[in-house]
Scaffold this active site. Structure first.
Site, mmCIF file in Angstrom:
data_model
loop_
_atom_site.group_PDB
_atom_site.id
_atom_site.type_symbol
_atom_site.label_atom_id
_atom_site.label_comp_id
_atom_site.label_asym_id
_atom_site.label_seq_id
_atom_site.Cartn_x
_atom_site.Cartn_y
_atom_site.Cartn_z
ATOM 1 N N LEU A 94 48.562 -19.001 52.059
ATOM 2 C CA LEU A 94 47.682 -17.921 51.781
ATOM 3 C C LEU A 94 46.771 -18.638 50.721
ATOM 4 O O LEU A 94 47.183 -19.122 49.900
ATOM 5 C CB LEU A 94 48.318 -16.715 51.360
ATOM 6 C CG LEU A 94 49.002 -16.047 52.599
ATOM 7 C CD1 LEU A 94 49.891 -14.749 51.691
ATOM 8 C CD2 LEU A 94 47.976 -15.206 53.265
ATOM 9 N N ASP A 95 45.454 -18.617 50.955
ATOM 10 C CA ASP A 95 44.594 -19.121 49.920
ATOM 11 C C ASP A 95 44.495 -17.933 48.734
ATOM 12 O O ASP A 95 45.069 -16.808 48.857
ATOM 13 C CB ASP A 95 43.160 -19.171 50.834
ATOM 14 C CG ASP A 95 42.254 -17.743 51.312
ATOM 15 O OD1 ASP A 95 42.632 -16.944 50.646
ATOM 16 O OD2 ASP A 95 41.385 -18.240 52.035
ATOM 17 N N VAL A 96 43.869 -18.430 47.792
ATOM 18 C CA VAL A 96 43.703 -17.445 46.691
ATOM 19 C C VAL A 96 43.303 -16.027 46.683
ATOM 20 O O VAL A 96 43.953 -15.146 46.092
ATOM 21 C CB VAL A 96 42.746 -18.248 45.455
ATOM 22 C CG1 VAL A 96 42.827 -17.148 44.127
ATOM 23 C CG2 VAL A 96 43.202 -19.711 44.987
ATOM 24 N N GLN A 229 42.837 -18.073 56.526
ATOM 25 C CA GLN A 229 42.167 -16.862 56.064
ATOM 26 C C GLN A 229 40.524 -17.007 56.142
ATOM 27 O O GLN A 229 40.095 -15.896 56.193
ATOM 28 C CB GLN A 229 42.713 -16.472 54.581
ATOM 29 C CG GLN A 229 44.251 -16.162 54.581
ATOM 30 C CD GLN A 229 45.103 -17.321 54.807
ATOM 31 O OE1 GLN A 229 45.015 -18.239 53.927
ATOM 32 N NE2 GLN A 229 45.952 -17.433 55.549
ATOM 33 N N ARG A 233 37.714 -14.372 57.501
ATOM 34 C CA ARG A 233 36.596 -13.759 56.992
ATOM 35 C C ARG A 233 35.327 -14.201 57.845
ATOM 36 O O ARG A 233 34.330 -13.222 57.924
ATOM 37 C CB ARG A 233 36.334 -14.300 55.511
ATOM 38 C CG ARG A 233 37.449 -14.004 54.691
ATOM 39 C CD ARG A 233 37.163 -14.547 53.393
ATOM 40 N NE ARG A 233 38.441 -14.513 52.497
ATOM 41 C CZ ARG A 233 39.512 -15.160 52.167
ATOM 42 N NH1 ARG A 233 39.175 -16.671 52.651
ATOM 43 N NH2 ARG A 233 40.540 -15.052 51.492
#
Length: 316
Positions: A94-96, A229, A233
């Protein structure tokens, strides 16, 4: 008291937004190392040494007497911590900016992570959006690029766009699954829910629906494969364009990763040895069941070891 044992298997934690996945893994490892090293260890080994015997009252020569004494090399101050590093592997990252279910593996759980990756299981996200503006990175924290009107958007228009997205992706799903849909094999795979790409493919959305709609905000639930992710977006951004407006993503939250759900994900206050051991035990059966169903084998994925551990735990 028995020495603490290093757990082995798969478990999920909840990664908060704003924290890198690597920091989460490090925090779990640090906590486990601290607890494992604080637990009582095995008793120091004993060896025989000849020690001076107390001198007699008559002032005679001092003798030697055999005695069992601890081996100094086993003393904690000499040996240092028993555990210095744990092999903890990370599942789908999972990215930040994203949050949600993040799967980790310890010990033989690293092999199970690889097997789960080979299953190409669906992941589920809730994705928040905001109509009326666009940014350079499609998120609400990016650099503002433009502002647009959105009063003309209705839930019905949004759901029409979602239906088009799902239909387009369904065709891509069948194409990348490399299955002749007129065969008996395709029918059997469909019954088992196994029609999906079993190799590399572009991101594919298998289901998308609107959960909440209150202009300018909306929330989607997206089921997908091979996504990032940032791709999700971008989907929000493209939905805004299709509706002759613009939109930014306000939240990406993974609520399911294969067999792991939010209910399985340990909060930060639960990142301790006992909770992780319990989580590994609770998830063993459904991990094993999914691997057997999807991969159709049991002996190449560490499942025999899971069986042995399950039997051992049941006997103890």
């Amino acid at each position: 008291m028995a020495a603490a044992a290093v757990p082995g298997g798969l478990f999920a934690v909840y990664k908060p937004a704003g924290v890198a996945w690597g920091r989460v893994r490090e925090a779990v490892e640090t906590r486990l190392l601290r607890e494992l090293n604080a637990a009582p260890g095995r008793a120091p080994r004993q060896h025989v040494r000849f020690l001076p015997a107390p001198a007699g009252g008559d002032g005679g020569a001092t003798g030697l007497v055999a005695a069992r004494v601890p081996v100094l090399a086993d003393h904690p101050l000499v040996r240092g911590p028993r555990f210095r590093r744990l092999k903890i592997g990370a599942g789908h990252r999972l990215d930040v900016k994203a949050s949600g279910v993040f799967v980790l593996g310890i010990g033989h759980g690293n092999k199970l992570l690889a097997d789960l990756y080979s299953c190409h299981l669906t992941k589920v996200y809730t994705v928040g959006g905001l109509f009326g503006k666009a940014t350079d990175d499609f998120s609400d924290t990016g650099k503002l690029v433009e502002k647009t009107t959105f009063d003309h958007i209705t839930r019905e228009k949004l759901e029409q766009i979602l239906a088009v997205i799902q239909g387009t992706n369904h065709k891509a799903l069948l194409m990348h699954s490399n299955i002749d849909m007129k065969t008996q094999e395709a029918y059997e795979l469909a019954v088992k829910g196994l029609i999906r790409p079993m190799g590399k493919s572009p991101p594919i959305i298998t289901a998308i629906q609107c959960l909440q709609f209150a202009l300018p905000e909306f929330q989607l639930e997206i089921h997908c494969l091979h996504e990032t992710q940032q791709y999700l977006r971008k989907i929000v951004h493209e939905i805004g364009l299709e509706l002759k407006s613009s939109a930014v993503c306000t939240q990406v939250r993974r609520i399911r990763d294969g067999v792991f759900t939010l209910d399985d994900a340990l909060l930060r206050t639960q990142w301790n040895l006992q909770s992780i051991q319990n989580a590994i035990w609770d998830c063993q059966l459904k991990v094993k069941t999914e691997l057997e169903k999807t991969l159709g084998h049991q002996d190449k994925s560490g499942l025999h070891k899971m069986d042995a551990e399950t039997a051992h735990a049941a006997d103890s």
